[in-house]
Design an enzyme around this catalytic site. Structure first.
Site, mmCIF file in Angstrom:
data_model
loop_
_atom_site.group_PDB
_atom_site.id
_atom_site.type_symbol
_atom_site.label_atom_id
_atom_site.label_comp_id
_atom_site.label_asym_id
_atom_site.label_seq_id
_atom_site.Cartn_x
_atom_site.Cartn_y
_atom_site.Cartn_z
ATOM 1 N N THR A 76 0.823 -1.201 0.000
ATOM 2 C CA THR A 76 0.000 0.000 0.000
ATOM 3 C C THR A 76 0.862 1.258 0.000
ATOM 4 O O THR A 76 0.587 2.226 -0.724
ATOM 5 C CB THR A 76 -0.919 0.004 1.241
ATOM 6 O OG1 THR A 76 -1.695 -1.192 1.208
ATOM 7 C CG2 THR A 76 -1.820 1.216 1.263
ATOM 8 N N HIS A 85 2.165 1.913 -3.402
ATOM 9 C CA HIS A 85 1.177 2.594 -4.251
ATOM 10 C C HIS A 85 1.191 4.095 -3.972
ATOM 11 O O HIS A 85 1.133 4.922 -4.882
ATOM 12 C CB HIS A 85 -0.241 2.070 -3.978
ATOM 13 C CG HIS A 85 -0.475 0.664 -4.422
ATOM 14 N ND1 HIS A 85 -0.317 0.254 -5.719
ATOM 15 C CD2 HIS A 85 -0.879 -0.450 -3.733
ATOM 16 C CE1 HIS A 85 -0.601 -1.036 -5.817
ATOM 17 N NE2 HIS A 85 -0.943 -1.499 -4.622
ATOM 18 N N CYS A 129 -19.272 -4.366 13.043
ATOM 19 C CA CYS A 129 -18.547 -4.162 14.298
ATOM 20 C C CYS A 129 -19.265 -4.829 15.462
ATOM 21 O O CYS A 129 -18.639 -5.282 16.411
ATOM 22 C CB CYS A 129 -18.399 -2.666 14.594
ATOM 23 S SG CYS A 129 -17.125 -1.900 13.587
ATOM 24 N N GLY A 137 -5.806 -11.349 -2.663
ATOM 25 C CA GLY A 137 -5.231 -10.444 -3.658
ATOM 26 C C GLY A 137 -6.218 -9.366 -4.064
ATOM 27 O O GLY A 137 -7.420 -9.618 -4.140
#
Lengths: 342, 342, 342, 342
Positions: free
Chosen positions: B40, B43, B101, B264
């Site tokens: 991440t 990116h 949650c 993925g």
């Protein structure tokens, strides 16, 4: 005996005499009292690409696989069945020795043969069945209703692939399986069931089977409408149409952590937003046939309790010799379930 | 304090001072001892399409989210943590009140914010964390190893999405998560693990982590090779590459009734043979983040028992101020895990 | 404010003023609109052995824990709730940081405190609740009905501990929880529900909630009668009485592979035929409280759909100051659920 | 052929000729290459209360049920097996048509017959088996090892009744099943395994199979010691002794939400603290036999991978004619597994 054959690699069928089958030591001979037309039979009748690839090498043979009848003869090693028993056929004839068969998953047997596809079927006066494939029916249920248990079974398998009580359900596909699924979801405590289809006759029946909302994809925007109904998304998505668009609609409408159980058979590859599945933590299952025989026990229970009005599904009854009328009704989209009686 | 900022909508980063964060009553302040570079972050650094869409509105802000450190301050309603505790960060900051949650699925919270993506992150000397996101580490584990727990957690979540003992496993994707998954599968009794990737350095590490076979998709036909190894197909397929080809290879190689757990992230829509899923009765799950906190307990156990040699994953250690060197190593494909120490 | 205190280690209660509670940053203050009497309250009122051991050290304190009311004040870190919201109380106040709390099992938190047992309770005009314990009710549901959600929740937790659709169920125990369980089983597609109890008033209500058969253990042989009804044994056994005899009856009546979910609390050790469990391959679960908050979502769904007629459970409504009348009705076995309104 | 008979209602056995069995169309004839002594055989040999009640009406007959051998003849409807195949026997001969058999639970068939208990067994040169009960062995495994697969199977069934990776496990019972369970838990990623038994020879073997701690209940306080080792309690409790004390120790030591899988067969009713189960939200399962055939596939995998050193379990090998020596070794507590070769 009278039988309905597929003899030529082209649209149509042939009514022709056949020998009454002889049975092996682990088989039973069933006198067919009612048999019904399934989507698979329609592919075979219409001789489409699937049928050409799958059946080409089998013809000539007798087709048909949905059935209710009575046992008239029994092989030597058969257990738990008797002459006179009313039975329907589980159409997946499993090998009994592969990994799937030996671990409670005969429905996805790696050597499976399908009744009426790979073997002579039920559009006939008699059919031979491996005894493990003969499901004993309650004698209270008329044969012309009991023959429709197979799509009910597909629906049971799909609906009970996960929790349904207190859930908001979206069903795509308004065929007999989808319609049975509506009744099952409601019988099992679903809070709400939305069905999306494209045939108003069938959508009307879905409402009679308990659907809270029905949507016709020909003139309604499914994603928009379902988002209005299920603000937080559907908890459960049952794909029973085989349409790529329906699949993508359903995945777009599922809430995080939702369940998608896919029974529909697709024309080929589909293009889909797999990241929805990944980020949403979805549980997606493929559904094939019926669990042998957990599915049948559940279906039998719902028939006994009357919670699924299976009888209503049968819109047409013909004599077996008039089977062409049945296919015509199906092909015109006027029928839900067509039953044939020899 | 020293911090690494994303300040401009272009490739790169900026080293710049920042104020030490102030904490809310339900937060802790952590002195960062080690932080590491994840896909991440790459990116974000490289400012690709994903980063532009997801981060554009947040800059300038501090990025980074893999971390190990020490609590130096504690909010008034914090429970179960003390100053001096060693902690890592669960990066999914959940809302605490949505359906997910409140039903044990915080990792797919519908209002989730991601540390270092939606909030200021860990490429800094200090970071503020909601106390529920601070995972207490064993003090035996060095910070520079503990920071790599996040990919281990992704691997734990994926591997233990179903049974793995006595199974034949196929893993596609040779990143740090895939490599951790190899060790976890072997530690949990998988009979065999095949990894398909495309980077020989990483495939070598996969073998060191226990892979029985590694295949390089650049010069081997994955489907052909895996069929030779797993004659009956794989029982379990773990997709950790985000490649459409790998996804289709895996689905083609799965046995009937098999499990596919997909972690993925894909570039966009994929074209796939959905009928394989349907006829095969596959169970396909999307995997997002880590179960909070079942995943962390399992990861901690594997670290304590030494069954996963996480330390080996760290191929590079730099000072935080030298973070550009880290991104360079990652971008050249020379690194598995790069750790930065403030 | 007016409140009902347990002040002395003896039978009875005391009506006495108390200060309106002050709240912490993670709490809400609720104006109690309705509260109801549970079996636990009866133990406390009657000051039996359990109460003496469990509550002795807490008195003087305010008891009561079933409740519906309105939020009038909100702490600083509270999320997802607003002043004016209608709420009920989840009575298990969990620690948030133990293994159970961090893995989706807060209902069995190892540091749990029970509202109205370990803390001041709801037999009062106001009560302070951790915000995570305030469950937002649909405003359509009257407070005097919403307060009865707690036993409904226990029933939901027990019934949905496993499959119930198409099953034959045996419930032992005819208290409010057992009666709710009857309606839930039927709503979720159970084929048949037999309830065994000992109070004709309550058994009559069980029939109104959908029981197919009710048996009074005072004048019927439960094992003999159930064997007549379920020739093959029950699929599911829900123990909700805390009676050793009922437990043994249920285990004797379960079919191989059956499920026993045990919610009843027993007087002490029991003598049982554990080999039944072993040879039968039974699945036995202990049920404690309500899953937080999967159970509450399901209960809310059943209330919205009207499938569980919770309102009928409330046989008596009194002013809070007349609470002694409520305990009298309960102690005489004349009441199912007694609601008190401040 | 040579065979070992139980001919008289008293301690002992008789070596006597018998006819080679003839097979039905769905059976295979197996030449026994190795057979082994199980606890059940010891009950029969010693003619204890259980044997008198269970076997009384069957004598004279050939006993024994653990076996490895080679197929020498095959019935007409047998599928998936060939003459020359190496096989072991699954000893639960199921009916094929009851609810359990038809829903993947043949191991708890309601009409089950046990090989060597209800039928002529394997203490002989040949045995006839229903083909579904003949499990094909890898020819790499010597017969004298393969015969010990049955206790391994019991252990597999018990261990994999739930999650074991990353768990703290307590096993009570140091028989061959318990010892196999130790190795399986470790192979499947358990963090720690404590075994409590009472035979130092067997406890030593448990350590060789991977136990982290072994405790002898004759001279150690199990509850006290395990609490020192597992401060938070055990996650998983496997009861393999049939001792009431062990059962209560295990339940006392389980953490909230823990799993207890009970394979031990008890002398009669037990007195236990059922409230531990209720308040703890425990999951308790009875374990009977082996799942047919999921258990066997898993066992075979662990044998192939070498993760369970089954060979070590065999402490004694005798000629079948010297079977009395085998029972003597077992009765003296000197043996773990005694193998007999015809």
């Amino acid at each position: 005996m009278r039988a309905v054959w597929k003899t030529k690699p082209e649209t149509g069928l042939e009514l022709k005499e056949a020998d009454v089958p002889t049975i092996r030591d682990d088989e039973v001979l069933v006198k067919v009292k009612a048999t019904s037309i399934c989507g698979t039979d329609r592919h075979i009748y219409n001789w489409d690409a699937w049928a050409q690839g799958r059946i080409g090498k089998n013809i000539p043979y007798i087709f048909g696989h949905e059935m209710a009848g009575e046992i008239v003869e029994i092989g030597k090693v058969v257990k738990g069945l008797a002459i006179g028993d009313h039975v329907s056929a589980e159409t997946h004839i499993s090998c009994s020795y592969c990994f799937q068969c030996k671990t409670g998953n005969e429905h996805i047997c790696e050597n499976v043969r399908i009744l009426g596809v790979d073997t002579n079927g039920t559009f006939a006066e008699y059919v031979a069945l491996p005894y493990r494939n003969a499901w004993k029916n309650d004698k209270q249920i008329p044969h012309w209703v009991a023959t429709a248990q197979e799509p009910l079974g597909n629906a049971v398998h799909t609906v009970f692939d996960g929790e349904v009580a207190a859930k908001n359900v979206l069903i795509t596909g308004d065929g007999p399986i989808g319609i049975c699924a509506v009744a099952l979801c409601k019988a099992a405590g679903a809070e709400s069931v939305v069905m999306a289809g494209h045939n108003n006759l069938r959508l009307k029946m879905a409402r009679e089977f308990g659907a809270d909302h029905t949507l016709n994809s020909k003139n309604e925007n499914i994603q928009k409408r379902v988002k209005e109904i299920y603000e937080k998304g559907a908890d459960v998505f049952l794909e029973m149409s085989g349409s790529e668009e329906a699949l993508n609609d359903g995945l777009a409408l599922l809430r995080p952590g939702g369940r998608a159980s896919i029974l529909g058979v697709f024309k080929g590859n589909v293009t889909m937003d797999i990241n929805r599945v990944v980020f949403g933590g979805f549980k997606v299952s493929g559904i094939n046939g019926r669990k042998m025989f957990d599915t049948w026990y559940k279906a039998a229970s719902f028939l006994r309790s009357g919670m699924v009005p299976l009888k209503k599904l049968v819109t047409h009854r013909f004599k077996l010799k008039d089977i062409e009328k049945g296919f015509a009704a199906v092909n015109r989209g006027e029928a839900v379930k067509v039953v044939l009686e020899p």
